[in-house]
Design an enzyme around this catalytic site. Structure first.
Site, short mmCIF file in Angstrom:
data_model
loop_
_atom_site.label_atom_id
_atom_site.label_comp_id
_atom_site.label_asym_id
_atom_site.label_seq_id
_atom_site.Cartn_x
_atom_site.Cartn_y
_atom_site.Cartn_z
N SER A 176 0.80 -1.22 0.00
CA SER A 176 0.00 0.00 0.00
C SER A 176 0.84 1.27 0.00
CB SER A 176 -0.96 -0.01 1.19
OG SER A 176 -0.26 -0.16 2.40
N HIS A 204 -5.37 -3.14 -3.02
CA HIS A 204 -4.99 -2.22 -4.10
C HIS A 204 -4.87 -2.91 -5.46
CE1 HIS A 204 -4.35 0.96 -1.16
NE2 HIS A 204 -3.81 0.02 -0.41
N LYS A 235 -11.99 1.09 -2.00
CA LYS A 235 -10.93 1.69 -2.82
C LYS A 235 -11.41 1.70 -4.28
CE LYS A 235 -7.72 1.10 0.82
NZ LYS A 235 -7.00 0.17 1.68
C1 LIG Z 1 -6.94 0.08 3.13
C2 LIG Z 1 -6.33 -1.24 3.42
C3 LIG Z 1 -6.93 -2.12 4.33
C4 LIG Z 1 -8.11 -1.73 5.16
O1 LIG Z 1 -9.26 -1.64 4.41
P1 LIG Z 1 -10.45 -0.69 4.91
O2 LIG Z 1 -11.61 -1.14 4.13
O3 LIG Z 1 -10.00 0.70 4.62
O4 LIG Z 1 -10.60 -0.92 6.39
C5 LIG Z 1 -6.38 -3.37 4.48
N1 LIG Z 1 -5.26 -3.73 3.80
C6 LIG Z 1 -4.64 -2.89 2.95
C7 LIG Z 1 -3.42 -3.35 2.24
C8 LIG Z 1 -5.14 -1.61 2.74
O5 LIG Z 1 -4.53 -0.78 1.93
#
Ligand SMILES: *Cc1c(COP(=O)(O)O)cnc(C)c1O
Length: 393
Positions: A176, A204, A235
């Site tokens: 991330s 991602h 996302k």
């Molecule tokens: C954003 C993210 C999460 C958490 O997801 P949310 O739905 O925002 O709680 C978990 N793992 C990774 C790699 C992320 O980037």
């Protein structure tokens, strides 16, 4: 002293205080903050779905049909038809037997991992894994073995040496804060060789990689009965929530045992309803994924920093490594003054000494907008090299 004032001051002295900005517009590449229009390179809304009219309409329709809250945990009475339909759609889309819907990716990880591994087991975790995976491993009470980033040899040695009853490898698929891809085929091969499970966090990659955006595992063509995938819906999918997909029995076990599933109110049905449309849009978004790839290529060809370093990433996450916290935050502030919002990322989100600008590119960015970012970064880099050239100083 029992208060928190000194602790906050100490954070401030280390350049680690964070602050929120109040955004007065929907999530998009153009944002309004304090009445100012900004060009944003900060959200994970990679396909521009967060404020897509079709999803707003689907959410409104969902609200009319289902109201607002789900009222209870899914295991009491909160599991409604849109949740069930979305789980079926996600399983079909990602090619797994079954999927389980969570209210957030953070909750999915801290629920699924302690369900899959406990005392006497071992969790093998990449050093650059997301905080939710790190917290999940701690919560599990399994032995946690952190292996160097992407290092398959080190992981193989750790797996071979482990006496644990059950072994679980966990990794971000697309890291991330770095944007690089985990060596997923190698990880799966090691899982198979050492009778381990592999859980891939595709926060991602889902919606972006693989045919029709089916995710990082589809990108590599991987499937296995010891494979689980976590995908987020806040996302690229533009909504909220997450899912864990995998073999039927493993998913049933997670449903039974994950405390963040059992003890968490279900996500509103209107969100699940809208996400059904979001998956349809993702499936048909080849053109948007192609524009995103063009913007990534444009940034890499055009930026070519000398003082700083663009990390090797083929994804929408394009981190510009600056190093120091102070320099990173100063550059971020100078960009902001120019109407460009790129977040500076500091420890503990990234290792000490590797503060960076986390540039995220979206399909909705125009070539002119990426060109504006490149020009501003070039100016600021020249200014840092030669501070006396800064206008007005
Ligand atoms: C954003 C993210 C999460 C958490 O997801 P949310 O739905 O925002 O709680 C978990 N793992 C990774 C790699 C992320 O980037």
């Amino acid at each position: 002293m029992s208060g928190f004032g000194e602790a906050l001051e100490a954070l401030g002295a280390r350049g680690l205080l964070r602050r929120r900005r109040v955004v007065d517009s929907p999530c998009a590449t153009r944002l309004v903050v304090d009445g100012r229009a900004l060009l944003a390179f900060c959200s994970n809304d990679y396909l521009g779905l967060a404020s897509h009219p079709a999803l707003a309409a689907a959410a409104a329709e969902g609200a009319r049909r289902w109201g607002l809250g789900a009222g209870a945990s899914p295991l009491i009475s909160g599991h409604q038809s849109p949740h069930a339909a979305l789980e079926r759609r996600l399983a079909e889309f990602t090619g797994f037997e079954r999927a389980l819907l969570f209210s957030a990716g953070y909750l999915a990880n801290i629920g699924a991992i302690p369900a899959l591994a406990g005392r006497g087991d071992a969790v093998f975790s990449d050093r650059l894994n997301h905080a939710s995976l790190i917290d999940a491993a701690r919560l599990s009470r399994a032995e946690t073995v952190v292996y160097p980033h992407g290092d398959l040899d080190a992981l193989a040695a750790a797996l071979a040496a482990s006496p644990a009853r059950r072994k679980l490898i966990v990794s971000d698929a697309v890291f991330s804060m770095d944007g690089d891809l985990a060596p997923l085929p190698g990880l799966l091969e090691l899982a198979e060789r050492h009778d381990a499970w592999l859980l891939v966090d595709d926060a991602h990659g889902f919606g972006l990689l693989g045919p029709q955006g089916r995710g990082s595992l589809a990108h590599f063509g991987l499937a296995s009965p010891r494979l689980l995938m976590m995908g987020t819906l806040g996302k690229a999918a533009g909504g909220a929530g997450a899912f864990v997909a995998g073999p039927d029995e493993a998913i049933e076990w997670i449903l039974q045992r994950a405390r963040s599933y059992v003890f968490n109110t279900a996500e509103p049905a209107l969100v699940a309803h809208a996400l059904l449309t979001a998956i349809d849009l993702i499936e048909r978004a080849d053109e948007a994924r192609a524009s995103l790839a063009a913007r990534i290529a444009q940034l890499q060809a055009g930026l070519r920093p000398r003082r700083w370093r663009l990390l090797p990433s083929a994804t929408a996450i394009q981190p510009l490594l600056i190093g120091g916290n102070e320099e990173t935050m100063t550059v971020a502030a100078r960009l902001f003054e120019r109407g460009l919002w790129v977040p500076g990322i500091r420890p503990p989100t990234v290792p000490e000494g590797t503060a960076r600008l986390r540039i995220t590119l979206c399909a909705a960015h125009g070539a002119d907008e990426v060109a504006r970012l490149i020009a501003a970064l070039k100016d600021l880099e020249a200014e840092r090299d030669n501070p006396s050239a800064r206008p007005g100083s």
